[in-house]
Design a protein around this motif. Structure first.
Motif, mmCIF file in Angstrom:
data_model
loop_
_atom_site.group_PDB
_atom_site.id
_atom_site.type_symbol
_atom_site.label_atom_id
_atom_site.label_comp_id
_atom_site.label_asym_id
_atom_site.label_seq_id
_atom_site.Cartn_x
_atom_site.Cartn_y
_atom_site.Cartn_z
ATOM 1 N N PHE A 59 0.834 -1.199 0.000
ATOM 2 C CA PHE A 59 0.000 0.000 0.000
ATOM 3 C C PHE A 59 0.873 1.255 0.000
ATOM 4 O O PHE A 59 0.671 2.179 -0.793
ATOM 5 C CB PHE A 59 -0.915 -0.020 1.235
ATOM 6 C CG PHE A 59 -1.748 1.204 1.440
ATOM 7 C CD1 PHE A 59 -2.972 1.348 0.796
ATOM 8 C CD2 PHE A 59 -1.326 2.220 2.298
ATOM 9 C CE1 PHE A 59 -3.754 2.476 0.990
ATOM 10 C CE2 PHE A 59 -2.098 3.346 2.493
ATOM 11 C CZ PHE A 59 -3.317 3.479 1.841
ATOM 12 N N CYS A 60 1.861 1.274 0.872
ATOM 13 C CA CYS A 60 2.722 2.460 0.991
ATOM 14 C C CYS A 60 3.668 2.611 -0.193
ATOM 15 O O CYS A 60 3.960 3.734 -0.607
ATOM 16 C CB CYS A 60 3.489 2.423 2.305
ATOM 17 S SG CYS A 60 2.405 2.632 3.730
ATOM 18 N N ALA A 64 3.805 5.896 -2.352
ATOM 19 C CA ALA A 64 5.063 6.603 -2.612
ATOM 20 C C ALA A 64 5.267 6.808 -4.107
ATOM 21 O O ALA A 64 5.734 7.866 -4.547
ATOM 22 C CB ALA A 64 6.239 5.831 -2.021
ATOM 23 N N TYR A 65 4.920 5.808 -4.892
ATOM 24 C CA TYR A 65 5.078 5.908 -6.340
ATOM 25 C C TYR A 65 4.243 7.059 -6.900
ATOM 26 O O TYR A 65 4.680 7.773 -7.799
ATOM 27 C CB TYR A 65 4.691 4.584 -7.009
ATOM 28 C CG TYR A 65 4.885 4.597 -8.499
ATOM 29 C CD1 TYR A 65 6.159 4.506 -9.054
ATOM 30 C CD2 TYR A 65 3.794 4.710 -9.361
ATOM 31 C CE1 TYR A 65 6.346 4.529 -10.426
ATOM 32 C CE2 TYR A 65 3.967 4.734 -10.727
ATOM 33 C CZ TYR A 65 5.243 4.641 -11.258
ATOM 34 O OH TYR A 65 5.416 4.673 -12.616
ATOM 35 N N VAL A 91 8.312 14.470 -0.012
ATOM 36 C CA VAL A 91 7.948 13.065 -0.177
ATOM 37 C C VAL A 91 8.171 12.268 1.113
ATOM 38 O O VAL A 91 7.308 11.504 1.537
ATOM 39 C CB VAL A 91 8.735 12.427 -1.345
ATOM 40 C CG1 VAL A 91 8.540 10.917 -1.388
ATOM 41 C CG2 VAL A 91 8.307 13.047 -2.668
ATOM 42 N N TYR A 92 9.315 12.450 1.762
ATOM 43 C CA TYR A 92 9.695 11.583 2.869
ATOM 44 C C TYR A 92 9.245 12.025 4.249
ATOM 45 O O TYR A 92 9.246 11.219 5.172
ATOM 46 C CB TYR A 92 11.222 11.402 2.894
ATOM 47 C CG TYR A 92 11.749 10.669 1.704
ATOM 48 C CD1 TYR A 92 11.470 9.327 1.512
ATOM 49 C CD2 TYR A 92 12.523 11.309 0.742
ATOM 50 C CE1 TYR A 92 11.943 8.645 0.401
ATOM 51 C CE2 TYR A 92 13.000 10.637 -0.363
ATOM 52 C CZ TYR A 92 12.705 9.314 -0.527
ATOM 53 O OH TYR A 92 13.167 8.642 -1.619
ATOM 54 N N THR A 93 8.886 13.278 4.427
ATOM 55 C CA THR A 93 8.608 13.740 5.789
ATOM 56 C C THR A 93 7.153 14.130 6.047
ATOM 57 O O THR A 93 6.830 14.542 7.150
ATOM 58 C CB THR A 93 9.513 14.927 6.165
ATOM 59 O OG1 THR A 93 9.240 16.025 5.295
ATOM 60 C CG2 THR A 93 10.989 14.541 6.083
ATOM 61 N N LYS A 94 6.283 13.992 5.064
ATOM 62 C CA LYS A 94 4.864 14.312 5.261
ATOM 63 C C LYS A 94 4.090 13.024 5.541
ATOM 64 O O LYS A 94 4.356 11.980 4.964
ATOM 65 C CB LYS A 94 4.270 14.996 4.015
ATOM 66 C CG LYS A 94 4.971 16.280 3.626
ATOM 67 C CD LYS A 94 4.681 17.370 4.604
ATOM 68 C CE LYS A 94 5.287 18.660 4.088
ATOM 69 N NZ LYS A 94 5.692 19.573 5.050
ATOM 70 N N GLU A 95 3.113 13.120 6.427
ATOM 71 C CA GLU A 95 2.277 11.959 6.745
ATOM 72 C C GLU A 95 1.327 11.686 5.585
ATOM 73 O O GLU A 95 0.941 12.613 4.895
ATOM 74 C CB GLU A 95 1.470 12.240 8.011
ATOM 75 C CG GLU A 95 2.345 12.408 9.224
ATOM 76 C CD GLU A 95 1.585 12.909 10.447
ATOM 77 O OE1 GLU A 95 0.359 13.138 10.368
ATOM 78 O OE2 GLU A 95 2.230 13.073 11.482
ATOM 79 N N PRO A 96 0.995 10.446 5.330
ATOM 80 C CA PRO A 96 1.353 9.226 6.052
ATOM 81 C C PRO A 96 2.673 8.590 5.598
ATOM 82 O O PRO A 96 3.134 7.646 6.215
ATOM 83 C CB PRO A 96 0.191 8.278 5.741
ATOM 84 C CG PRO A 96 -0.221 8.647 4.369
ATOM 85 C CD PRO A 96 -0.011 10.147 4.283
#
Length: 191
Positions: A59-60, A64-65, A91-96
């Motif tokens: 799912f993640c 991310a894609y 991309v890397y620091t925002k939730e979720p």
């Protein structure tokens, strides 16, 4: 609630709880309590804990894609590299996704899927760094004779900053990144 919606809700709950406590420390009882359902209801959606965790990684990874974007190559070398780092932060620091990357970092040695994803993320930043630096060198905005060394230096440093940003324990991280990029660009400035 629709089955797919409940699967995604359970996945997001596991994602959040796992980022706080570690995947191995989240029980199915915790997950049921968080979603106000019975523990048996979880098995209506997932046959076992391993399937739930595999679904979380799939799912993640898909999420991310969908977050990929093109980094503009317009402007000075410093502007381009700052924009790239801003993009990676987004991309890397925002939730979720931040929750996901925290899990990947903490679980990469114990969960095979997390290890594969961690390696893939590193390779992605390496590849994007190579394209950025090669383009900046080819367009005479930076003078890079040893591209491999420059890519390794830039990519490893940025990945270190991103790891720190994901954990959120360094309030000066943005300043440190800007300082690194400024010094990197000065090091490879056209003479």
């Amino acid at each position: 609630m629709h089955t797919t919606d409940m699967k995604n809700q359970l996945t997001l709950s596991l994602l959040h709880l796992g980022s706080l406590k570690g995947l191995d420390n989240v029980s199915l009882s915790d997950l049921a309590k968080e979603n106000k359902i019975s523990k048996a209801s979880i098995f209506h959606h997932f046959s076992n804990r391993e399937e739930l965790i595999s679904h979380l990684f799939a799912f993640c990874s898909n999420l991310a894609y969908t977050q990929q974007a093109t980094i503009s190559l317009a402007g000075t070398a410093e502007e381009v590299l700052l924009r790239a780092v801003d993009h990676w932060h987004e991309v890397y620091t925002k939730e979720p996704l931040n929750w996901f990357y925290r899990i990947v970092e903490s679980e990469k040695l114990t969960h095979r899927e997390a290890g594969v994803i961690s390696k893939t993320l590193g390779e992605m930043v390496d590849g994007q760094s190579r394209i950025l630096l090669e383009t900046l060198s080819d367009s005479l905005r930076l003078d890079i004779e040893e591209l491999d060394l420059a890519v390794m230096t830039f990519s490893a440093t940025v990945q270190n900053f991103l790891s720190k940003a994901m954990v959120g324990n360094d309030p000066d991280i943005l300043w440190q990144e800007e300082r690194f990029i400024t010094k990197f660009c000065k090091l490879y400035a056209i003479q």
